[in-house]
Design a protein around this motif. Structure first.
Motif, short mmCIF file in Angstrom:
data_model
loop_
_atom_site.label_atom_id
_atom_site.label_comp_id
_atom_site.label_asym_id
_atom_site.label_seq_id
_atom_site.Cartn_x
_atom_site.Cartn_y
_atom_site.Cartn_z
N GLU A 49 -18.04 -17.08 -3.08
CA GLU A 49 -18.32 -15.88 -2.30
C GLU A 49 -17.62 -14.68 -2.91
O GLU A 49 -16.85 -14.83 -3.87
CB GLU A 49 -17.89 -16.06 -0.85
N LYS A 50 -17.90 -13.53 -2.35
CA LYS A 50 -17.39 -12.27 -2.91
C LYS A 50 -15.87 -12.27 -3.03
O LYS A 50 -15.32 -11.80 -4.03
CB LYS A 50 -17.83 -11.08 -2.05
N ASN A 51 -15.20 -12.76 -2.02
CA ASN A 51 -13.73 -12.72 -2.03
C ASN A 51 -13.15 -13.54 -3.19
O ASN A 51 -12.10 -13.18 -3.75
CB ASN A 51 -13.17 -13.23 -0.70
N ASP A 52 -13.83 -14.66 -3.54
CA ASP A 52 -13.36 -15.47 -4.66
C ASP A 52 -13.41 -14.66 -5.96
O ASP A 52 -12.48 -14.66 -6.77
CB ASP A 52 -14.22 -16.73 -4.81
N LEU A 54 -13.56 -11.37 -6.23
CA LEU A 54 -12.63 -10.26 -6.13
C LEU A 54 -11.20 -10.71 -6.44
O LEU A 54 -10.43 -10.03 -7.14
CB LEU A 54 -12.70 -9.65 -4.72
N HIS A 55 -10.83 -11.90 -5.95
CA HIS A 55 -9.51 -12.46 -6.22
C HIS A 55 -9.32 -12.70 -7.72
O HIS A 55 -8.24 -12.45 -8.28
CB HIS A 55 -9.33 -13.78 -5.45
N LYS A 58 -8.63 -9.38 -9.37
CA LYS A 58 -7.34 -8.81 -9.01
C LYS A 58 -6.16 -9.61 -9.58
O LYS A 58 -5.20 -9.04 -10.08
CB LYS A 58 -7.21 -8.73 -7.47
N LEU A 86 -19.68 -5.35 -4.99
CA LEU A 86 -18.33 -5.88 -4.85
C LEU A 86 -17.34 -4.76 -5.14
O LEU A 86 -17.37 -4.14 -6.20
CB LEU A 86 -18.12 -7.04 -5.84
N ASP A 88 -13.18 -3.28 -4.91
CA ASP A 88 -11.73 -3.52 -4.76
C ASP A 88 -11.17 -2.41 -3.88
O ASP A 88 -10.62 -1.42 -4.36
CB ASP A 88 -11.07 -3.54 -6.14
N ASN A 89 -11.38 -2.56 -2.54
CA ASN A 89 -11.00 -1.49 -1.62
C ASN A 89 -9.50 -1.24 -1.59
O ASN A 89 -9.06 -0.13 -1.34
CB ASN A 89 -11.50 -1.82 -0.21
N GLU A 90 -8.73 -2.30 -1.85
CA GLU A 90 -7.27 -2.14 -1.79
C GLU A 90 -6.73 -1.54 -3.08
O GLU A 90 -5.85 -0.68 -3.07
CB GLU A 90 -6.61 -3.49 -1.51
#
Length: 886
Positions: A49-52, A54-55, A58, A86, A88-90
């Motif tokens: 998924e997207k979070n994977d 993104l991780h 990062k 996708l 990287d909001n942070e």
């Protein structure tokens, strides 16, 4: 554009040593690159998924190399754009930029030079932001990143099955910050990243499908419980709140006319203008307007834009309303049950999920079809029950007022409209007159309605003829009738209603009239049933009204005859054979058999009523009662009621219906005595009845046709009254068709003795006194008197003389002396002194001038004498203000 170059040589190293070091470094870089690629590849295989992903960016890439942030955009080939996927909001430095949200939701064109260079590149390609951000058509995110300290961007396309599906964006705040090693690593993992993105998209699609199936299953369960329109509104509201919390929806249903659609249920949470919503709720819109029919003919949802549809020429008012409400984009989907279109669903959303929307609409369509079917059954049952109750109510109706209340109530409660008109056939079977209507329906065209309602029509009038010839009635479209030039259509349009329903009123096979109802749509069953009941009620009311009219007329005639017996002169015939009376007899014989109006003139007491009765008794109307009206005796506020009659409740004190003298004299003769005493407003109303030969009772709506022979009488000089403006010239000419002037008694010397003998015989019988003779000197005295009261004065003088006579003989007369009152009768003038005559004339002139003695329009002006002279005469004759202001 910058590509990473090699490192500088150590100028102090020997060539051999330098080559060896370079080789060692290259081997080391290659080994490290392979290790990084292997590690990243292993991580990418775990991405679901997207979070994977993104991780990975990062912690993995950003942990190994210096970069600011990374994003992925996806290509949408439908509109040739690419959009953020996708973010990287942070870690993104631009997240505090005031245009950040704009960038997140923007669609960037694929046709711009910047992105085209990326598509054409075979490997990752980098750009210095300051060199490309101000070029024509460059995407605005370059400028936004630069403003937040980013200096370089590395981009590469993501591929799937040989076709670009998106882009990888990597940013750094250092110019020329992307090393050759970094570029090589990125180039090496792009296929895995592309695969990971594809897997994420596929996984999201699977999750979306599962979510949609779950959603549709839940919605199906809710729809299964729907029984009413309100239930449907709640179910659809709950469903769309889950899909699009801020959006609204409208379901429009195809109306029974199959040509228009109206709002069925809706939810517009963001709309605050309730006035516009109310307008939309109460309006039907043409199906074939270029937009609604487009939705109904499309098997898939249609994405629409309000402004674009207006520019396309769609003129339906709801688009203008949507524009005012700020609705820009909306989706239209047809609602279809089997092969039957039921309506359309309009959604305030920007994106279309075809599969989900089709599933939702299938459920809504089934629910709508069931609700409509149940409503139709309930409606039919309700209409039948209502007609049964209405039938019971209508059987109790006895008067027009009760029927009007019943009709107004039923139309308001069941059809939400008002009665336009009921016309009934008159006794001649040709004319139709207004029987009942609700004037409040035509408040915007009151004058036009009043004119048309007062107009009598015939059965040959085109629209009436069509209605009477039809079996079930006719529906007239207001707009179509406007185009055809229908005189009534403008009046119909003023109500704002779309159709006029006209039906024949029949009792058995006999037509008794027509009923006209304005509405947008009416139930045929209900209208037909109501009209059948109304027809019977009208027939009963007409029969009842005729019976009441005949009964009332007989009662009035009976009372009138009793009154006439008390007051009528009991002459068996008109007394007098002189030449003057012979002329009167000849005129009576000439006019008696005709229907010509007669004006009898003459001084008071000359026997004008006797002549009127003689004309009536010699006419073809002699078998009917001659009705007499003493115009001088009528109170000013009751003249209209006495002449024309009134309905119960027409004014305060009208506790019962009254038949007027005109109606009482129908098919007979009406004698208007002292016609010169009528006030001007009563003269105008009398003239209209004489001209039209018809009237309406006060407070009534029915036009009554008349066949009345008019005989009028007056002791006034109507020529002078007309000149003075006290009597209408047009009325005078209507009455003065055949004038008969009765001579005063002083001009009938030869008739005085026969009249005296007649009165002696009459009062001898009534008083019980026996009078054997009348002395010659009395006869001579009678002939020498000027008789200001004419025959009536002679009668009263004889009656008094009989009571005073002794020994059965009248040998003296008791003629009254002049009282000096201000009478202007020519006969009185002959019996008074010159001073008395002059005094009376001056007083009468002063009264006419309102007491003004001198100046323009004064008494002196009329008398053609100086004001001082008039003052002297008034003083001499003893004339004071009390004489002419009394």
């Amino acid at each position: 554009m910058k590509n990473e170059g090699g490192k500088e040589n150590n100028r102090h190293s020997t060539p051999g040593k330098k080559a060896a070091e370079t080789l060692i470094q290259t081997v080391e870089d290659y080994r490290r690159e392979k290790e990084i690629l292997l590690a990243l590849s292993n991580e990418l295989t775990k991405v679901r998924e997207k979070n994977d992903l993104l991780h990975l960016f990062k912690k993995g890439i950003k942990g190994l190399f210096y970069i600011s942030h990374t994003i992925i955009t996806l290509i949408d080939y439908k509109d040739e754009t690419y959009t953020p996927f996708l973010l990287d909001n942070e870690g993104s430095p631009i997240r505090t930029h005031d245009r950040y949200q704009e960038m997140v939701h923007s669609r960037f064109s694929l046709n711009e030079p910047f992105i085209q260079s990326v598509l054409q590149a075979s490997a990752p390609i980098s750009f210095l932001l300051k060199e490309v951000m101000d070029l024509p058509q460059s995407p605005p995110f370059l400028q936004v990143n630069y403003e937040k300290g980013v200096r370089e961007i590395l981009m590469t396309k993501l591929m799937k099955e040989g076709k670009p599906i998106g882009f990888l964006h990597i940013y750094t705040d250092k110019p020329e910050g992307f090393s050759a090693e970094f570029r090589s690593i990125i180039n090496g993992i792009v296929p895995q990243i592309s695969g990971a993105v594809s897997n994420i998209l596929k996984n999201e699609e699977l999750l979306k499908e599962e979510k949609e199936k779950s959603f549709l299953l839940d919605f199906s369960s809710e729809i299964a419980a729907v029984r009413t329109k309100d239930d449907l509104a709640r179910a659809v509201h709950g469903a769309f709140r889950k899909l699009n919390p801020s959006g609204g929806f409208v379901i429009r249903r195809i109306n029974e006319d199959k040509h228009t659609l109206s709002i069925y249920v809706y939810d517009m949470p963001n709309v605050k203008n309730r006035k516009i919503i109310k307008e939309l709720e109460n309006t039907s819109f043409e199906m074939n307007d270029g937009l609604q029919n487009r939705i109904l003919n499309s098997a898939i949802p249609v994405l629409l834009n309000t402004e674009r549809e207006i520019r396309r020429g769609i003129t339906s008012t709801y688009l203008q309303y949507w524009k005012q409400l700020g609705i820009e984009n909306f989706v239209g989907i047809r609602l279809r049950n089997g092969e039957t279109n039921l309506g359309i669903l309009l959604l305030d959303i920007d994106e279309i999920n075809v599969r989900l929307l089709k599933g939702i609409c299938a459920q809504i369509s089934i629910a709508m079809a069931n609700i409509i079917a149940n409503d139709q059954v309930s409606k039919t049952q309700g209409e039948q029950a209502f007609l049964l109750d209405f039938s019971k109510d209508i059987t109790r109706v006895r008067t027009r007022e009760e029927l009007q209340h019943a009709i107004f109530t039923v139309l308001d409660k069941t059809m939400h409209t008002k009665l336009a008109m009921i016309r009934v056939l008159e006794d001649d079977g040709i004319h139709l007159s207004a029987f009942m209507y609700d004037k409040s329906l035509f408040t915007k065209a009151k004058d036009q309605f009043d004119n048309m309602a007062a107009h009598r029509i015939t059965v040959d009038e085109p629209y009436t003829a069509q209605v009477l010839a039809s079996e079930e009635g006719i529906m007239f479209s207001v707009e179509e009738e406007i185009k055809s030039g229908n005189d009534y259509a403008g009046l119909w349009r003023s109500t704002g209603l779309k159709n006029m329903y006209a039906l024949p009123l029949r009792v058995g096979d006999k037509s008794i009239g027509t009923i006209w109802i304005l509405a947008n749509r009416l139930s045929p069953l209900l209208v037909k049933g109501i009209c059948a009941q109304i027809s019977i009620a009208i027939a009963n009311i007409q029969a009842n009204e005729k019976l009441l009219t005949y009964k009332k007329k007989l009662e009035i005639e009976n009372d009138y005859l009793k009154e006439q017996i008390k007051t009528i002169y009991n002459f068996s015939e008109i007394i007098g054979n002189g030449e003057a009376m012979q002329r009167v007899y000849r005129l009576i014989s000439l006019v008696a058999d005709s229907n010509t109006s007669v004006l009898i003139t003459g001084e008071t007491g000359t026997g004008k009523e006797l002549v009127a009765r003689a004309i009536h008794n010699a006419s073809g109307r002699k078998d009917k009662l001659m009705v007499k009206v003493n115009c001088a005796a009528l109170p000013a506020n009751l003249i209209e009621s006495e002449l024309f009659g009134h309905e119960r409740g027409a004014f305060t004190g009208a506790t019962d219906r009254r038949i007027g003298k005109f109606e009482l004299a129908n098919n007979s003769t009406l004698f208007l005595d002292e016609i010169g005493e009528l006030p001007p407003d009563a003269q105008a109303k009398l003239l209209r009845v004489i001209q039209e030969r018809e009237l309406e009772r006060i407070g009534g709506k029915q036009t009554i046709r008349l066949d009345v022979r008019l005989i009028a009488a007056t002791n006034r000089n109507l020529d002078e009254e007309v000149k003075a403006g006290r009597f209408r010239a047009d009325l005078y000419f209507r009455l003065n068709v055949f004038p008969i002037h009765l001579p005063p008694l002083r001009e009938r010397q030869e008739d005085i003795e026969p009249l005296a003998n007649f009165f002696i015989q009459k009062y001898t019988r009534s008083t019980g006194r026996k009078i054997k003779s009348i002395s010659p000197k009395v006869i001579q005295k009678l002939r020498s008197y000027t008789w200001p009261g004419n025959v009536r004065e002679l009668e009263h003088l004889i009656e008094r003389s009989i009571l005073l006579a002794e020994d059965g003989k009248i040998d003296d007369l008791f003629i009254p002396e002049s009282t000096g009152t201000d009478k202007t009768n020519p006969a009185l003038l002959l019996n008074r002194s010159l001073d008395e005559v002059e005094r009376s004339y001056i007083i009468e002139t002063l009264k006419r001038c309102g007491g003004k003695i001198s100046g323009t329009g004064s008494a002196a002006d009329i008398l053609k004498i100086p004001g001082n002279t008039l003052h002297s005469k008034m003083k001499k004759l003893g004339i004071s203000k009390s004489d002419y202001f009394s």
